[in-house]
Design a protein around this motif. Structure first.
Motif, PDB file in Angstrom:
ATOM      1  N   ASP A 120      32.287  42.627  58.676  1.00  0.00           N
ATOM      2  CA  ASP A 120      31.369  41.850  59.508  1.00  0.00           C
ATOM      3  C   ASP A 120      30.279  41.162  58.706  1.00  0.00           C
ATOM      4  O   ASP A 120      29.630  40.239  59.224  1.00  0.00           O
ATOM      5  CB  ASP A 120      30.726  42.753  60.560  1.00  0.00           C
ATOM      6  N   THR A 121      30.052  41.608  57.482  1.00  0.00           N
ATOM      7  CA  THR A 121      28.945  41.041  56.704  1.00  0.00           C
ATOM      8  C   THR A 121      29.459  40.368  55.431  1.00  0.00           C
ATOM      9  O   THR A 121      29.543  39.143  55.342  1.00  0.00           O
ATOM     10  CB  THR A 121      27.930  42.127  56.352  1.00  0.00           C
ATOM     11  N   GLN A 171      32.738  38.141  55.804  1.00  0.00           N
ATOM     12  CA  GLN A 171      32.450  36.896  56.500  1.00  0.00           C
ATOM     13  C   GLN A 171      31.622  35.960  55.619  1.00  0.00           C
ATOM     14  O   GLN A 171      31.836  34.750  55.597  1.00  0.00           O
ATOM     15  CB  GLN A 171      31.696  37.186  57.805  1.00  0.00           C
ATOM     16  N   SER A 205      32.678  32.271  54.266  1.00  0.00           N
ATOM     17  CA  SER A 205      31.852  31.072  54.441  1.00  0.00           C
ATOM     18  C   SER A 205      31.602  30.377  53.117  1.00  0.00           C
ATOM     19  O   SER A 205      31.641  29.140  53.017  1.00  0.00           O
ATOM     20  CB  SER A 205      30.513  31.464  55.095  1.00  0.00           C
ATOM     21  N   THR A 264      23.877  31.809  51.858  1.00  0.00           N
ATOM     22  CA  THR A 264      24.869  32.810  52.263  1.00  0.00           C
ATOM     23  C   THR A 264      25.018  33.883  51.196  1.00  0.00           C
ATOM     24  O   THR A 264      25.146  35.079  51.505  1.00  0.00           O
ATOM     25  CB  THR A 264      26.216  32.132  52.527  1.00  0.00           C
ATOM     26  N   THR A 316      21.455  32.148  63.252  1.00  0.00           N
ATOM     27  CA  THR A 316      22.894  32.238  62.955  1.00  0.00           C
ATOM     28  C   THR A 316      23.637  31.034  63.509  1.00  0.00           C
ATOM     29  O   THR A 316      24.517  30.461  62.833  1.00  0.00           O
ATOM     30  CB  THR A 316      23.462  33.534  63.569  1.00  0.00           C
ATOM     31  N   ARG A 370      26.542  41.404  65.240  1.00  0.00           N
ATOM     32  CA  ARG A 370      27.842  41.476  64.568  1.00  0.00           C
ATOM     33  C   ARG A 370      28.943  40.866  65.445  1.00  0.00           C
ATOM     34  O   ARG A 370      29.854  40.195  64.934  1.00  0.00           O
ATOM     35  CB  ARG A 370      28.182  42.933  64.253  1.00  0.00           C
ATOM     36  N   THR A 399      28.534  38.454  67.536  1.00  0.00           N
ATOM     37  CA  THR A 399      28.352  37.000  67.440  1.00  0.00           C
ATOM     38  C   THR A 399      28.918  36.466  66.133  1.00  0.00           C
ATOM     39  O   THR A 399      29.641  35.447  66.114  1.00  0.00           O
ATOM     40  CB  THR A 399      26.861  36.658  67.553  1.00  0.00           C
ATOM     41  N   GLN A 400      28.591  37.126  65.036  1.00  0.00           N
ATOM     42  CA  GLN A 400      29.084  36.668  63.735  1.00  0.00           C
ATOM     43  C   GLN A 400      30.604  36.686  63.672  1.00  0.00           C
ATOM     44  O   GLN A 400      31.228  35.748  63.161  1.00  0.00           O
ATOM     45  CB  GLN A 400      28.492  37.551  62.622  1.00  0.00           C
TER      46      GLN A 400
END
Length: 395
Positions: free
Chosen positions: A209-210, A213, A217, A246, A278, A309, A311-312
């Protein structure tokens, strides 16, 4: 319960049995014997009462200090056997006193063999003492002597049976204890393994999730920046700035995962602000149209992080798979809970055929907070992701 069979936790029980036996021995053994000698000649009465007082004192010392090196339980039982013999001589028979004293040989002896031997010696002393007092009279042979022998045989039989019964019970108890210890060790190992698995799943979810991602990106932005280098230098610079931002965010998340930073994701009370930031980054990176309704809601930290998380992950799926033009995000509070709805107008997919780590990770994350994730989509009709979480009750 005999002394040679006692377990560490049974000492109090054995002491209690010995004290009850002493009370019965005094009431049914010492006192009747003392009363019986009151009519005897003074010299005989003096010696017998003194002997009874001595054996009572020895019994008390042995009961309260069984490890006394001077009057060891085995030595006390030897004194008791001699006392029974002398009492039998002075009273012309002592079978009743022997019967009342018989349990002590099984309560204080170290082993069944000692109990059998010492109680047999006491029976022999009782018979011999009565023989000296009365001679080999028919009355004695059919009275005290026979009764003493019968009591000895019955005592040995009962004592050995009790020893075997209690021994089997102890073996069963030890077996059950060993099985319980083994089961506890297996449960502890299972809990450790389960904890390790859950921790790995948690770390995998956090990384996905972090960091994952973020790296995705960075890759997308780097490819776009390379393409825009020649045709749109301004756009290229903007994308390089996004790459730098990022990367910094990934670095901050990495510090949290390894425990170098205390908290991650959302500052207290700032979910709406964080979601707007975000979404702004998402618009900046993708150029898609995003509409959002994000009221400022007072949420606890775990709820804020879970919704962020989700949303991401949803935005990452839109970027990678949806081929959408517009995205909508709506945050709504209701009595006892909060819900977050994310929709897109992309190509959609068959939910039942999707088994990606991202959706499963969102479901598990929400389930840990007693929440629920609902994904609605079909080919050509876009996708709707709805996350619902209960709010913790205020004590």
């Amino acid at each position: 319960m005999t002394q040679w069979q006692q377990q560490p936790g049974d000492r109090l029980t054995l002491d209690r049995i010995r004290r009850w036996n002493m009370a019965g021995w005094i009431l049914l053994g010492l006192l009747p014997t003392a009363v019986a000698v009151l009519d005897a000649p003074p010299a005989r009465k003096f010696w017998l009462l003194g002997l009874l007082a001595l054996i009572a004192l020895c019994h008390t010392v042995t009961l309260n200090r069984p490890d006394n090196p001077v009057l060891h339980p085995r030595a006390y039982l030897g004194v008791l056997a001699l006392t029974l013999g002398i009492t039998s001589y002075l009273l012309d028979g002592g079978a009743a006193f022997y019967v009342v004293s018989l349990p002590q040989f099984w309560l204080y002896a170290r082993a069944p063999r000692d109990a059998v031997t010492l109680s047999g010696a006491a029976a022999l002393c009782t018979v011999f003492g009565g023989t000296l007092g009365q001679g080999w009279s028919p009355q004695f042979l059919t009275g005290n002597a026979v009764f003493t022998v019968i009591a000895y045989v019955a005592g040995v039989g009962l004592g050995l049976w009790m020893h075997r019964f209690v021994g089997q019970s102890n073996e069963r108890q030890e077996q059950l204890t060993a099985e319980l210890v083994q089961t506890q060790e297996e449960l502890a190992t299972a809990y450790q393994r389960q904890g390790a698995v859950e921790e790995r799943e948690r770390l995998a979810r956090e990384i996905h999730d972090t960091l994952a991602q973020g790296f995705a990106s960075i890759v997308v932005l780097a490819e776009a920046a390379r393409t825009a280098t020649v045709f749109d230098p301004g756009r290229c610079a903007q994308q390089l700035t996004s790459i730098e931002q990022t990367a910094r965010e990934n670095f901050a998340e990495a510090r949290v995962l390894v425990g170098a930073a205390p908290e991650s994701g959302v500052a207290p009370g700032s979910l709406a602000t964080t979601l707007r930031r975000t979404l702004d980054r998402f618009v900046e990176d993708t150029g898609l149209t995003v509409t959002a309704e994000l009221p400022d809601l007072a949420l606890d930290q775990r709820t804020r992080v879970a919704l962020l998380r989700c949303t991401q992950e949803s935005l990452a799926n839109v970027r990678k798979h949806a081929d959408a033009q517009a995205v909508g995000v709506v945050l709504t509070g209701f009595p006892g809970g909060v819900e977050l709805e994310i929709t897109d107008d992309g190509r959609g997919f068959v939910v039942e055929e999707s088994h990606g780590f991202g959706l499963d990770g969102m479901r598990r994350r929400l389930a840990e907070l007693d929440g629920e994730l609902t994904v609605t989509s079909s080919l050509g009709d876009g996708t709707r992701v709805l996350a619902v979480l209960p709010l913790p009750t205020q004590d």
